[in-house]
Scaffold this motif. Structure first.
Motif, PDB file in Angstrom:
ATOM      1  N   VAL A   3     -46.970 -33.540   8.176  1.00 39.26           N
ATOM      2  CA  VAL A   3     -48.245 -34.104   7.727  1.00 39.26           C
ATOM      3  C   VAL A   3     -47.958 -35.477   7.152  1.00 39.26           C
ATOM      4  O   VAL A   3     -47.067 -35.639   6.330  1.00 39.26           O
ATOM      5  CB  VAL A   3     -48.886 -33.208   6.639  1.00 39.26           C
ATOM      6  N   THR A   4     -48.700 -36.471   7.591  1.00 36.86           N
ATOM      7  CA  THR A   4     -48.530 -37.819   7.066  1.00 36.86           C
ATOM      8  C   THR A   4     -49.711 -38.135   6.173  1.00 36.86           C
ATOM      9  O   THR A   4     -50.864 -37.981   6.574  1.00 36.86           O
ATOM     10  CB  THR A   4     -48.458 -38.840   8.205  1.00 36.86           C
ATOM     11  N   GLN A   5     -49.388 -38.542   4.926  1.00 34.24           N
ATOM     12  CA  GLN A   5     -50.440 -38.906   3.983  1.00 34.24           C
ATOM     13  C   GLN A   5     -49.861 -39.904   2.979  1.00 34.24           C
ATOM     14  O   GLN A   5     -48.651 -39.985   2.819  1.00 34.24           O
ATOM     15  CB  GLN A   5     -51.002 -37.683   3.274  1.00 34.24           C
ATOM     16  N   PRO A   6     -50.705 -40.640   2.303  1.00 37.15           N
ATOM     17  CA  PRO A   6     -50.200 -41.592   1.309  1.00 37.15           C
ATOM     18  C   PRO A   6     -49.438 -40.870   0.198  1.00 37.15           C
ATOM     19  O   PRO A   6     -49.735 -39.720  -0.139  1.00 37.15           O
ATOM     20  CB  PRO A   6     -51.469 -42.249   0.752  1.00 37.15           C
ATOM     21  N   LEU A   7     -48.463 -41.563  -0.376  1.00 36.63           N
ATOM     22  CA  LEU A   7     -47.629 -40.974  -1.417  1.00 36.63           C
ATOM     23  C   LEU A   7     -48.461 -40.430  -2.573  1.00 36.63           C
ATOM     24  O   LEU A   7     -48.225 -39.324  -3.054  1.00 36.63           O
ATOM     25  CB  LEU A   7     -46.632 -42.006  -1.933  1.00 36.63           C
ATOM     26  N   GLN A   8     -49.449 -41.181  -3.029  1.00 34.61           N
ATOM     27  CA  GLN A   8     -50.265 -40.741  -4.163  1.00 34.61           C
ATOM     28  C   GLN A   8     -50.991 -39.438  -3.842  1.00 34.61           C
ATOM     29  O   GLN A   8     -51.092 -38.543  -4.690  1.00 34.61           O
ATOM     30  CB  GLN A   8     -51.270 -41.823  -4.566  1.00 34.61           C
ATOM     31  N   ALA A   9     -51.481 -39.274  -2.621  1.00 35.03           N
ATOM     32  CA  ALA A   9     -52.154 -38.034  -2.229  1.00 35.03           C
ATOM     33  C   ALA A   9     -51.168 -36.880  -2.197  1.00 35.03           C
ATOM     34  O   ALA A   9     -51.481 -35.764  -2.613  1.00 35.03           O
ATOM     35  CB  ALA A   9     -52.819 -38.203  -0.863  1.00 35.03           C
ATOM     36  N   ALA A  10     -49.958 -37.147  -1.700  1.00 33.40           N
ATOM     37  CA  ALA A  10     -48.935 -36.094  -1.655  1.00 33.40           C
ATOM     38  C   ALA A  10     -48.576 -35.644  -3.063  1.00 33.40           C
ATOM     39  O   ALA A  10     -48.434 -34.451  -3.327  1.00 33.40           O
ATOM     40  CB  ALA A  10     -47.694 -36.600  -0.917  1.00 33.40           C
ATOM     41  N   LEU A  11     -48.440 -36.605  -3.995  1.00 36.69           N
ATOM     42  CA  LEU A  11     -48.109 -36.253  -5.377  1.00 36.69           C
ATOM     43  C   LEU A  11     -49.224 -35.447  -6.026  1.00 36.69           C
ATOM     44  O   LEU A  11     -48.971 -34.490  -6.759  1.00 36.69           O
ATOM     45  CB  LEU A  11     -47.829 -37.519  -6.190  1.00 36.69           C
ATOM     46  N   LYS A  12     -50.459 -35.806  -5.759  1.00 32.44           N
ATOM     47  CA  LYS A  12     -51.595 -35.073  -6.341  1.00 32.44           C
ATOM     48  C   LYS A  12     -51.688 -33.658  -5.786  1.00 32.44           C
ATOM     49  O   LYS A  12     -52.247 -32.776  -6.429  1.00 32.44           O
ATOM     50  CB  LYS A  12     -52.900 -35.822  -6.078  1.00 32.44           C
ATOM     51  N   SER A  13     -51.133 -33.417  -4.603  1.00 33.35           N
ATOM     52  CA  SER A  13     -51.223 -32.085  -3.995  1.00 33.35           C
ATOM     53  C   SER A  13     -50.161 -31.121  -4.524  1.00 33.35           C
ATOM     54  O   SER A  13     -50.215 -29.932  -4.251  1.00 33.35           O
ATOM     55  CB  SER A  13     -51.120 -32.180  -2.471  1.00 33.35           C
ATOM     56  N   LEU A  14     -49.185 -31.644  -5.302  1.00 33.50           N
ATOM     57  CA  LEU A  14     -48.146 -30.779  -5.844  1.00 33.50           C
ATOM     58  C   LEU A  14     -48.696 -29.894  -6.954  1.00 33.50           C
ATOM     59  O   LEU A  14     -49.506 -30.319  -7.764  1.00 33.50           O
ATOM     60  CB  LEU A  14     -46.989 -31.618  -6.403  1.00 33.50           C
ATOM     61  N   THR A  15     -48.254 -28.656  -6.977  1.00 38.19           N
ATOM     62  CA  THR A  15     -48.648 -27.726  -8.027  1.00 38.19           C
ATOM     63  C   THR A  15     -47.675 -27.862  -9.196  1.00 38.19           C
ATOM     64  O   THR A  15     -46.469 -27.842  -8.997  1.00 38.19           O
ATOM     65  CB  THR A  15     -48.606 -26.270  -7.501  1.00 38.19           C
ATOM     66  N   VAL A  16     -48.214 -27.997 -10.394  1.00 37.06           N
ATOM     67  CA  VAL A  16     -47.394 -28.091 -11.594  1.00 37.06           C
ATOM     68  C   VAL A  16     -47.551 -26.787 -12.360  1.00 37.06           C
ATOM     69  O   VAL A  16     -48.665 -26.369 -12.663  1.00 37.06           O
ATOM     70  CB  VAL A  16     -47.818 -29.281 -12.480  1.00 37.06           C
ATOM     71  N   LYS A  17     -46.429 -26.130 -12.637  1.00 38.88           N
ATOM     72  CA  LYS A  17     -46.458 -24.859 -13.349  1.00 38.88           C
ATOM     73  C   LYS A  17     -45.647 -24.967 -14.624  1.00 38.88           C
ATOM     74  O   LYS A  17     -44.761 -25.807 -14.745  1.00 38.88           O
ATOM     75  CB  LYS A  17     -45.866 -23.740 -12.473  1.00 38.88           C
ATOM     76  N   ASP A  18     -45.935 -24.069 -15.560  1.00 36.90           N
ATOM     77  CA  ASP A  18     -45.145 -24.000 -16.782  1.00 36.90           C
ATOM     78  C   ASP A  18     -43.746 -23.516 -16.451  1.00 36.90           C
ATOM     79  O   ASP A  18     -43.532 -22.764 -15.496  1.00 36.90           O
ATOM     80  CB  ASP A  18     -45.787 -23.042 -17.793  1.00 36.90           C
ATOM     81  N   GLU A  19     -42.793 -23.951 -17.252  1.00 40.91           N
ATOM     82  CA  GLU A  19     -41.406 -23.546 -17.062  1.00 40.91           C
ATOM     83  C   GLU A  19     -41.263 -22.048 -17.305  1.00 40.91           C
ATOM     84  O   GLU A  19     -41.869 -21.490 -18.213  1.00 40.91           O
ATOM     85  CB  GLU A  19     -40.524 -24.316 -18.041  1.00 40.91           C
ATOM     86  N   ASP A  20     -40.470 -21.390 -16.484  1.00 33.14           N
ATOM     87  CA  ASP A  20     -40.214 -19.960 -16.631  1.00 33.14           C
ATOM     88  C   ASP A  20     -38.713 -19.756 -16.768  1.00 33.14           C
ATOM     89  O   ASP A  20     -37.960 -20.016 -15.841  1.00 33.14           O
ATOM     90  CB  ASP A  20     -40.731 -19.197 -15.414  1.00 33.14           C
ATOM     91  N   ARG A  21     -38.279 -19.323 -17.933  1.00 28.46           N
ATOM     92  CA  ARG A  21     -36.854 -19.120 -18.177  1.00 28.46           C
ATOM     93  C   ARG A  21     -36.472 -17.643 -18.123  1.00 28.46           C
ATOM     94  O   ARG A  21     -35.439 -17.253 -18.670  1.00 28.46           O
ATOM     95  CB  ARG A  21     -36.462 -19.706 -19.529  1.00 28.46           C
ATOM     96  N   THR A  22     -37.254 -16.834 -17.461  1.00 25.07           N
ATOM     97  CA  THR A  22     -36.950 -15.417 -17.333  1.00 25.07           C
ATOM     98  C   THR A  22     -35.579 -15.243 -16.701  1.00 25.07           C
ATOM     99  O   THR A  22     -35.299 -15.797 -15.646  1.00 25.07           O
ATOM    100  CB  THR A  22     -38.009 -14.709 -16.463  1.00 25.07           C
ATOM    101  N   GLY A  23     -34.715 -14.493 -17.353  1.00 28.89           N
ATOM    102  CA  GLY A  23     -33.395 -14.221 -16.824  1.00 28.89           C
ATOM    103  C   GLY A  23     -32.348 -15.275 -17.145  1.00 28.89           C
ATOM    104  O   GLY A  23     -31.178 -15.095 -16.833  1.00 28.89           O
ATOM    105  N   TYR A  24     -32.762 -16.404 -17.766  1.00 31.45           N
ATOM    106  CA  TYR A  24     -31.808 -17.461 -18.099  1.00 31.45           C
ATOM    107  C   TYR A  24     -30.953 -17.040 -19.285  1.00 31.45           C
ATOM    108  O   TYR A  24     -31.457 -16.543 -20.274  1.00 31.45           O
ATOM    109  CB  TYR A  24     -32.540 -18.759 -18.441  1.00 31.45           C
ATOM    110  N   GLN A  25     -29.648 -17.237 -19.149  1.00 31.40           N
ATOM    111  CA  GLN A  25     -28.729 -16.990 -20.250  1.00 31.40           C
ATOM    112  C   GLN A  25     -27.794 -18.179 -20.357  1.00 31.40           C
ATOM    113  O   GLN A  25     -27.048 -18.485 -19.425  1.00 31.40           O
ATOM    114  CB  GLN A  25     -27.907 -15.717 -20.008  1.00 31.40           C
ATOM    115  N   ARG A  26     -27.830 -18.869 -21.479  1.00 30.04           N
ATOM    116  CA  ARG A  26     -26.993 -20.059 -21.674  1.00 30.04           C
ATOM    117  C   ARG A  26     -25.524 -19.739 -21.478  1.00 30.04           C
ATOM    118  O   ARG A  26     -24.763 -20.565 -20.985  1.00 30.04           O
ATOM    119  CB  ARG A  26     -27.246 -20.618 -23.091  1.00 30.04           C
TER     120      ARG A  26
END
Length: 84
Positions: free
Chosen positions: A42-65
Protein backbone atom coordinates in the motif's frame (compact mmCIF):
# COMPACT_ATOMS: atom_id res chain seq x y z
CA UNK A 1 35.38 2.93 -1.56
CA UNK A 2 33.75 6.31 -2.28
CA UNK A 3 33.46 8.92 0.45
CA UNK A 4 29.95 10.25 0.95
CA UNK A 5 29.62 13.74 2.38
CA UNK A 6 27.63 13.96 5.64
CA UNK A 7 25.37 16.56 3.99
CA UNK A 8 24.42 14.10 1.25
CA UNK A 9 23.57 11.46 3.84
CA UNK A 10 21.48 13.95 5.83
CA UNK A 11 19.59 15.11 2.73
CA UNK A 12 18.91 11.53 1.65
CA UNK A 13 17.58 10.66 5.10
CA UNK A 14 15.39 13.78 5.19
CA UNK A 15 13.96 12.97 1.76
CA UNK A 16 13.21 9.40 2.79
CA UNK A 17 11.31 10.63 5.84
CA UNK A 18 9.28 13.32 4.09
CA UNK A 19 8.39 11.83 0.72
CA UNK A 20 5.41 9.50 0.32
CA UNK A 21 6.51 5.93 0.91
CA UNK A 22 5.08 2.44 0.76
CA UNK A 23 3.47 1.43 4.04
CA UNK A 24 2.69 -2.10 5.07
CA UNK A 25 -0.15 -1.50 7.48
CA UNK A 26 -3.85 -2.24 7.41
CA UNK A 27 -6.17 0.71 6.95
CA UNK A 28 -8.00 1.82 10.10
CA UNK A 29 -11.59 0.62 10.54
CA UNK A 30 -12.95 4.12 9.85
CA UNK A 31 -10.83 4.56 6.71
CA UNK A 32 -12.64 5.06 3.40
CA UNK A 33 -9.99 2.85 1.80
CA UNK A 34 -10.37 -0.94 1.75
CA UNK A 35 -8.09 -3.10 3.87
CA UNK A 36 -5.28 -4.51 1.71
CA UNK A 37 -4.84 -8.24 1.25
CA UNK A 38 -1.92 -9.99 2.96
CA UNK A 39 1.32 -9.25 1.14
CA UNK A 40 -0.17 -6.38 -0.85
CA UNK A 41 1.88 -3.17 -0.90
CA UNK A 42 0.00 0.00 0.00
CA UNK A 43 1.42 3.37 -0.95
CA UNK A 44 0.38 6.36 1.13
CA UNK A 45 1.94 9.55 2.48
CA UNK A 46 4.14 9.13 5.55
CA UNK A 47 1.84 11.22 7.76
CA UNK A 48 -1.16 9.03 6.85
CA UNK A 49 0.84 5.87 7.57
CA UNK A 50 1.88 7.23 10.98
CA UNK A 51 -1.71 8.17 11.85
CA UNK A 52 -2.83 4.62 11.00
CA UNK A 53 -0.54 3.07 13.62
CA UNK A 54 -2.19 1.76 16.77
CA UNK A 55 -0.69 3.04 20.01
CA UNK A 56 -1.17 0.80 23.04
CA UNK A 57 -0.16 1.02 26.67
CA UNK A 58 3.01 -0.80 27.62
CA UNK A 59 2.47 -4.36 28.86
CA UNK A 60 5.21 -5.79 31.06
CA UNK A 61 3.44 -9.08 31.79
CA UNK A 62 6.07 -11.75 32.31
CA UNK A 63 9.00 -9.29 32.36
CA UNK A 64 11.68 -10.05 34.91
CA UNK A 65 14.67 -7.72 35.19
CA UNK A 66 16.78 -10.63 36.46
CA UNK A 67 16.46 -12.28 33.04
CA UNK A 68 18.73 -9.58 31.57
CA UNK A 69 21.92 -9.88 33.60
CA UNK A 70 24.08 -8.85 30.62
CA UNK A 71 22.86 -5.24 31.04
CA UNK A 72 24.85 -3.42 33.74
CA UNK A 73 25.23 0.08 35.13
CA UNK A 74 28.86 -0.16 36.22
CA UNK A 75 29.26 3.53 37.09
CA UNK A 76 25.77 3.89 38.64
CA UNK A 77 24.80 6.84 36.40
CA UNK A 78 21.45 5.35 35.35
CA UNK A 79 22.66 4.36 31.86
CA UNK A 80 23.00 0.64 31.34
CA UNK A 81 25.32 -0.96 28.84
CA UNK A 82 25.41 -4.45 27.43
CA UNK A 83 28.38 -6.65 28.20
CA UNK A 84 29.32 -8.84 25.28
Amino acid sequence: MPVIAPTAILLTAAAALTLPAAAHAAAPADSPHPVPRAGETVTQPLQAALKSLTVKDEDRTGYQRTSFKHWVDADQDGCTTRII
